[in-house]
Structures are given as structure tokens and as C-alpha cells.
Write a protein that holds these residues in place. Sequence first.
Motif, PDB file in Angstrom:
ATOM      1  N   GLN A 103      -4.592   4.091   6.231  1.00 34.04           N
ATOM      2  CA  GLN A 103      -6.007   4.383   5.983  1.00 34.04           C
ATOM      3  C   GLN A 103      -6.626   3.390   4.998  1.00 34.04           C
ATOM      4  N   ALA A 104      -5.884   3.028   3.952  1.00 35.03           N
ATOM      5  CA  ALA A 104      -6.413   2.112   2.945  1.00 35.03           C
ATOM      6  C   ALA A 104      -6.678   0.742   3.554  1.00 35.03           C
ATOM      7  N   LEU A 105      -5.742   0.230   4.349  1.00 37.88           N
ATOM      8  CA  LEU A 105      -5.954  -1.067   4.984  1.00 37.88           C
ATOM      9  C   LEU A 105      -7.126  -1.002   5.956  1.00 37.88           C
ATOM     10  N   ASP A 106      -7.215   0.099   6.684  1.00 36.89           N
ATOM     11  CA  ASP A 106      -8.314   0.252   7.634  1.00 36.89           C
ATOM     12  C   ASP A 106      -9.664   0.262   6.911  1.00 36.89           C
ATOM     13  N   ALA A 107      -9.709   0.906   5.744  1.00 35.17           N
ATOM     14  CA  ALA A 107     -10.960   0.944   4.975  1.00 35.17           C
ATOM     15  C   ALA A 107     -11.388  -0.444   4.537  1.00 35.17           C
ATOM     16  N   ALA A 108     -10.420  -1.339   4.389  1.00 35.79           N
ATOM     17  CA  ALA A 108     -10.731  -2.717   3.996  1.00 35.79           C
ATOM     18  C   ALA A 108     -10.970  -3.621   5.197  1.00 35.79           C
ATOM     19  N   GLY A 109     -10.823  -3.061   6.396  1.00 31.57           N
ATOM     20  CA  GLY A 109     -11.031  -3.852   7.599  1.00 31.57           C
ATOM     21  C   GLY A 109      -9.792  -4.580   8.079  1.00 31.57           C
ATOM     22  N   GLU A 157       0.826  -1.207   0.000  1.00 30.24           N
ATOM     23  CA  GLU A 157       0.000   0.000   0.000  1.00 30.24           C
ATOM     24  C   GLU A 157       0.862   1.259   0.000  1.00 30.24           C
ATOM     25  N   LEU A 158       1.982   1.220   0.696  1.00 28.08           N
ATOM     26  CA  LEU A 158       2.905   2.354   0.674  1.00 28.08           C
ATOM     27  C   LEU A 158       3.483   2.555  -0.720  1.00 28.08           C
ATOM     28  N   LEU A 159       4.020   1.495  -1.310  1.00 26.71           N
ATOM     29  CA  LEU A 159       4.698   1.623  -2.611  1.00 26.71           C
ATOM     30  C   LEU A 159       3.721   1.920  -3.743  1.00 26.71           C
ATOM     31  N   SER A 160       2.487   1.422  -3.641  1.00 22.64           N
ATOM     32  CA  SER A 160       1.539   1.647  -4.736  1.00 22.64           C
ATOM     33  C   SER A 160       1.081   3.094  -4.817  1.00 22.64           C
ATOM     34  N   ARG A 161       1.440   3.925  -3.834  1.00 20.78           N
ATOM     35  CA  ARG A 161       1.139   5.354  -3.909  1.00 20.78           C
ATOM     36  C   ARG A 161       2.110   6.081  -4.836  1.00 20.78           C
ATOM     37  N   PHE A 162       3.174   5.398  -5.250  1.00 26.38           N
ATOM     38  CA  PHE A 162       4.113   5.984  -6.195  1.00 26.38           C
ATOM     39  C   PHE A 162       3.711   5.583  -7.612  1.00 26.38           C
ATOM     40  N   SER A 163       4.188   6.317  -8.588  1.00 20.64           N
ATOM     41  CA  SER A 163       3.853   6.022  -9.982  1.00 20.64           C
ATOM     42  C   SER A 163       4.752   4.912 -10.516  1.00 20.64           C
ATOM     43  N   SER A 164       4.363   4.357 -11.660  1.00 22.50           N
ATOM     44  CA  SER A 164       5.182   3.327 -12.285  1.00 22.50           C
ATOM     45  C   SER A 164       6.572   3.841 -12.621  1.00 22.50           C
ATOM     46  N   SER A 192      -5.208   2.361  -4.510  1.00 22.98           N
ATOM     47  CA  SER A 192      -4.960   1.074  -3.862  1.00 22.98           C
ATOM     48  C   SER A 192      -5.415  -0.047  -4.775  1.00 22.98           C
ATOM     49  N   GLN A 193      -4.864  -1.236  -4.526  1.00 22.20           N
ATOM     50  CA  GLN A 193      -5.352  -2.416  -5.232  1.00 22.20           C
ATOM     51  C   GLN A 193      -6.346  -3.202  -4.396  1.00 22.20           C
ATOM     52  N   LEU A 194      -6.605  -2.759  -3.179  1.00 20.04           N
ATOM     53  CA  LEU A 194      -7.592  -3.418  -2.339  1.00 20.04           C
ATOM     54  C   LEU A 194      -8.964  -3.328  -2.999  1.00 20.04           C
ATOM     55  N   SER A 195      -9.645  -4.460  -3.058  1.00 21.92           N
ATOM     56  CA  SER A 195     -10.902  -4.548  -3.791  1.00 21.92           C
ATOM     57  C   SER A 195     -11.856  -5.486  -3.071  1.00 21.92           C
ATOM     58  N   THR A 196     -13.092  -5.416  -3.493  1.00 19.75           N
ATOM     59  CA  THR A 196     -14.037  -6.480  -3.176  1.00 19.75           C
ATOM     60  C   THR A 196     -14.325  -7.239  -4.465  1.00 19.75           C
ATOM     61  N   LEU A 197     -14.343  -8.545  -4.382  1.00 20.77           N
ATOM     62  CA  LEU A 197     -14.662  -9.403  -5.526  1.00 20.77           C
ATOM     63  C   LEU A 197     -15.674 -10.436  -5.062  1.00 20.77           C
TER      64      LEU A 197
END
Length: 873
Positions: free
Chosen positions: A724-730, A670-677, A790-795
Motif C-alpha cells: 500500500q505504501a509503495l502504491d501511494a507513492a506511485g 517498506e516491510l522492515l520499516s514497519r517494525f520498531s528500532s 514509511s520513509q517515502l516522501s516528496t521533496l
Amino acid sequence: MTTPTIRRRAGAIAISAALALGGLAACTSDGGDGASPDGDETTGTVIGEGDAYEATIRRTTGGVPHITGETIADAAFGQGFASGEDRTCDLADQVVKIRGERARWFGRGDDDANLNSDIQWRTIGIYDLAIDDWANEPDEDRALFEAYAAGWNAHLAEVGADGVAGWCQGAEWVRELDPEEVYAYARSIALNASGTRAGAYIATAQPPVAGEGEGQAVPGAKAPAPTSTGTGIGAADAAGTTTAAPAGAIGALAEAPIASNGWAIGSERSTSGGGMLVANPHFPWEGELRFWEVHLTVPGVADAYGVQLSGVPGIGIGFTSEFGWTHTVSAGNRLTAYSLDLVPGDPTSYVYGDETRQMTSKDLEIEVLGDDGDLETVTHTSWSSHYGPILDFPGFGWTADATITYRDANIDDDEFIDQYFGMLEAKDFDEFQQVHADANGVPLFNTIATSADGRAWYADTSATPDLSDEAIAAYDAALETDPVTQVAAQNGVVLLDGSDPTFEWVEEDGARDPGLVPFADQPQVEREDYVFNANDSFWMPHATELLEGDYSPLHGRQGTARSPRTRENASVLSDTSADGPSGEDGTFDLDELADAALLNEGFTARALRAEVVDRCEGVDEVTVPEVPVGEDGNPGLPGGTVDISAACDVLATWDGIYDLDSAGAPLWRELLSRFSSSDLTEAGDLWAEPFDPADPLGTPSGLAPAGDGERADLVLERLAYAVQALDAAGFAPDVPLGEAQFALRDGERIPIHGGNAFDGTTNVVGFGSGASIRDPKLLEQDRERLVGGSQLSTLDGETGYPVNNGTSFLMALAFTDDGPQAKVFLTYSNTEDRSADDYTEATRRFSEKDWRPVAFTEEDVAADTRSTITVRG
């Protein structure tokens, strides 16, 4: 030529042709573990009649079919039958696609997806081209596809469309196939890095209406939206990064259809002295681009084990008793795009040097199934330049002044038959290599191969456009000054001035087809320690010894930064320390090589984690601005004051590994995905020291400095967003990877190890939506991003990092004094039947790192046989 010779040639092609086109534990149609339709698993059952073909199919652990015939045509027949048992729907659906008949059976589709697909494939015309070539193929070559199609049809005749176990059960369009249809589908797979991608913008390419300057689509058709680099088949590596139009539109051409790692170990690094291989293609786990595992044996003629793409005859990635090989997608270009200056007042004519040329048109009549069940005929005119079809790029389009077209390096690749027939017929490694020179039919892959006597070979012999030195110099100049050319290049597309004849492809002796780079000018190297590739250009096939020379930049650029995944591959292979993956002696045995392939260490964590921890230690709270809802509707983040102290502690104790029990891996992602490719390879927001071509493994390096104090440290801000992103996913900051990352297999949530492009692991997993197959389960999947960036998703109601893409067929191979020995995973199994035991069991084995030994010798196959049938036709 005698009949036995013809059969040998045709059969050899049967176990070889697929690799050129796809890369390249099964169940029968009743969902069993390989039993005959009559259920007789002990004595074996004879199915079918006739004296043209006969093959024996034995199924071992995982449902792998071991197919034996007196001739290779017999084996090809058996392969077609077994493939039909496991995956009837894949081939049946894809034939509908390339014939341009999707709308006939499925209606227009959402956003006219089926109608546009029909227009795309009929305009590309690969089906018609293949049929024309089929008529001119030698009888012995056609015998391959005749045998395979006969086997596939024999299975369908045995069970009927209503007896198929896959998603197409009972469908009216599931029918017997002609061999030329199978051949045409095989030809279409070669376009995966070219026409398949570019073709998405064919359907709405129409000349502008006078006075409006915009194209008009086929009645009711909708143009596709700009494609993000985080969708499509390569999504596991793209890590969800998006680009805006026109970059995103042009970038659709550049999306790698597949990614991979390939390692070949030579005698110097092999404990036994024989060659070794790791095959690790990062392919979809669903859809038509899944691999299918098989063993083909014709006593005294051929004995090969490996995988192929679904619905195509042959062995893809695999091995014989003398050599083994794998593929990775080349970083080079399989097409060139061209901008055309149009003639004022005549948007279907374009300037070409000192003259003008008229576009050609093709009138299409496409049957479309209506909601009422009736068929209507939609008429459409598609347009082409002398290069190829006209495209309708969002952000560029077709105006009164200009448009874009493209030329495809693989549209005429009928040489794949000779390529892969020759590879399998080769008696030794020298002949295996020579076939690349003689046929040169590899469409889009690097080849990484090894021999029983310990040679390791890398070559990029994929089809590459050949530009003159003058054209390359002019293109490089445009890269410095022209924004559109720059945007295209940033997305991997070579965009040339199609109105200038300078940019025509050059015709040279020795080229496979006119306009392609000849074999003599394609990069290759042989070594005695190791070679590898992880989808970066040919320039770095070894951690310290670079492949430099006068190679076309369309094969890929030299002196350019490598991805974290490439750097991790190089780090694993170059580590000869006593506690390294190759042990105290610095050489690999089979178990050590297999373990190395699944070390799951992340390069970015190894390089930067300690510095990040130093930065965050002692910091309790960070105040961050709100992240607004994205344009694509992805939810944002609330911002505010965030306590990062617990997160910092998690990173301090994490070992940088992406195993199931790794607490810290999701937080780092989650930290690294905040940076661009681009941040992954360039100094800036992430790295302090820039890339140095003299040290491609060691640079870029160091954590970027904290900044001038006007706002919070950028790294700490992004760590706060990660919390925050992890918290949003529980999830808490210390959530283990296995609790967050999962695959859904028939409704079962299976934890999955591995990382992505930002993590920089060799074992890559992720989520992609690149399958074209009309499987309702895939079309109806409900996936929603939880928070922006983030890549956190619901599927389907499950939250975390869903996986349906990445490490697919993973093989570790060693040539020993006792012959080849191998262990494998096929992460999704051979079957398309979601209710079959193998469908979930294969994924569980991967989750548990429980390698499956390959049964290759007759003794091993006999000991592991679960069922036997004999098929005749």
C-alpha cells in the motif's frame, strides 16, 4: 626555540587539528574548476602580496586542491585560501552562530530558532572559553590558526562578499575573521555529541513562576518540540523511528550527530602485506558538517591527504606514507545528565548531599533584527548548576520540585591541538598510537587505523566521564527500578541523581581533564587480520574476537546486541570463502576492498528474506486494519484487503542487494520499516531466537512465528502495508531502487544506491535535517511524508526516498611496495556552489560507483593538474 622549529610545529598542527573536531574537488568563487579569479588555468596566477606566507594550489579532477608550501604555515595559509574559494559561507555562518549573533542578522527565526540558538551558545560559552584559552596558547600553536585565517581572509579580500559563489553572496555578515574565531569554531565542533544536542533545551529553561510550577521562556520564545530519532544528523540510520515524550525529549541528547563505518585490514588479510583502510563516515551532504578534501605537502616535513570538516584547518580522516586512519562516532557517553531536587520555595537552589547550593545565573543581552529592519535588545537570564546549564526537557521541565542539568566531557578540550599535531608529526605507527596516550584529545570518536607494515588498530579514546564503582552500581540499580532513568537509557542518555555527590566524576591521574577516563583505562586492540567499528560499542571490533575487560560502561556496554549494520560489516570482513569479497586467497587487494565497501547487501534480507518468502508463498490476499493519520500529520494507510502475491514473487527473485537496478529493495525496506528500532536487535515481532552474547554475529536469528491465528500473520500484514505504501507513492512492488531513491543536485534527480538501518547495509544513505547552517535552500526545503510508518516522501516535488545524508567521503586505501594507493568518493564535492559542475558530477560518480583515483605522488598530481595558482600574504 628557533623560528624554523616554531613554523614546523605550528604548521604540523595546521594539517592535523581538524580531525579532533570533525572527523574528520573544489571550485573557485566564480564557479569554475579551480582556475584563478583571472581565469588563467595554464600558467598559474599569483594572487596577493606580502612575504609572510606563500603557497601553491593545484586543482586536480574533482577540484581537489593540492597545496604546497615551504613551511606548514605556508600550507595552512594556502588551505585557508582554498577553503574560502570553495566554502566561504560555511565558516562565516558558523562563526555568527557560536558568537550568538544569529538573531542580530537573521531575526528571531521560525519558532524563535535564531534567538534560541543565540541563548544556547552564549550560555554554553564555548566562544568565551576558547578566547580565554587562545590567550594562553603557545605562539607556535596560534600560528596555525593565524595562517589559516589569513588565507581565508585573503580570498575574501580578493573576491569581496559580492563575489562569493555560495548562498551567502553579498551578505553583510560575511567579513574577515580573526584567527581566534576560527579556533573557537573548531572548539565548538567537539561538542557535537554533547552541548550541541543538549543545548537545544537551554533557551526556555526558566524557574517556575510562584504557584504555577512551570518555567517561563524568554519573551516570545518557543520551546523546541520533542525530537524524534528519525531527525537530526543521524537520520539516515534512524530510519524515521519516533519516540514520544518524555522519551523523545530525553532522546534528543542521545542523537548521534554522525555515524560511520571504519575498517582497518592487517597483514594477514592484505594481498600486499601492507595495511589497508576503508573510511566510510555517514555524514550530511549539506550544511556545515560536510567534509572538504585536500592534499597538504611541505617537502621534507609533511605529506598528508584526506578530508576535514568545512572551515577548519587540517587533515581529518586521511593518510600519510606511513599510516592511515579514520573515525567512527563512539557509542559511549560524552556527557552525563543530572536530575536535581530543588529546595522547597526556592527553585534556583538545589539539594546537594547534606547541603544546598545556589544556581548561578548569566544575564544576556541579545540583539534581534525586527521585521522592520530595526534592532531590539532582548534580555534573558540563563541558569546553571555546578555541573553545567539547566535544561528544559519537554515532559520534565523545570518545576518547583526538580529540573535537569548536564556536565559536558568536551567543554574543556583544548588538547585537540596536541592530539592532531602529534598524529601528523608521528614518524611511524608507534608514535601515532602514543599521541593518543600523551594528548588524549579525541573528543567523540573511535579511531580505526592501519600502518604501512600491516598493523590494524582500534581504540575508543574519546572523552568519557569517569564514575566510581559505587556510582556505577547505584546507576545500574536505578536502571532496574526507576522509569525515568530507564527511558533516558533507552535513548542513550545516562541520567544520574545530581543531588547525590556519589555521582560526581572521579579525578584520576593520567586523565586528559579532571573527571575523564584515563587513556590506560580506555579500550583498544591491535590485530594482524582486521578490526572494524560501525558505531556499536567497543565490545565487538572483530567478528569473532571480542574486546572484553574492566571498562567503564560509559564507554559503551559489553555483551549487548549489535545493529544489523554492525553484523553486515562483520559478515563482509569475516568471509574468507572463495566466492567472498576477498577472493579465492582470502586477502584483499585495493579493488577488492573498494568493491567490498559497496557490496550493498542487506543483512536483514540475507537473514530473513527466505523465511518471509516461505511465509507468503501461496497467500494471495491479506486483510489489514486502517493505519490512522499520525499525530505529526503523516498520512495513514487505508487498510482493507491487499493482494500480496506479486510482492511475494518480487521478494522470491530479489538477491538482497541495494543497487540501482535492485527490484525488491524498496519493498523489503517498506516491510522492515514497519517494525520498531528495538525489533532489529531483540527477539519479538521480527526475530524468533534472542540475542546470545556468545554469538553476537549470529543472533538474534530466525523469523518470529506467525502467531496464534486470531489475526493475520504480523509479517504478512506488514508486507501488505508495504504494498500500500509503495502504491501511494506511485510505485509497483517491483520498482527498482534507483527509480525510488534519489538525491537532488541543483534540481537534477540522481539515482542513489545503498540502504538504511532496517536494511542493514554498510553503505548507508538517507535523509536528515541536522544542519544548523542558515542556507535558505535548506531552510525552505519542502519535504512531506507520504504515508505513516514509511520513509517515502516528496521533496521539492520529487517522490521516493530522498537522500541528503549518509556515505559522504568514502576511501579505500592500500599500502603497497610502491607506497600508498587510494580511491575515493566525496559524494557532494568540495564546492558549496550548486551551479558548479562538480556539485552534480561528484554525486553522479557515486551513483555509478565510478571511483576517483587519488593523486598522491608528485608525478600523479602533475599529470592530473587542471589549474594552478600561487597565493601570497
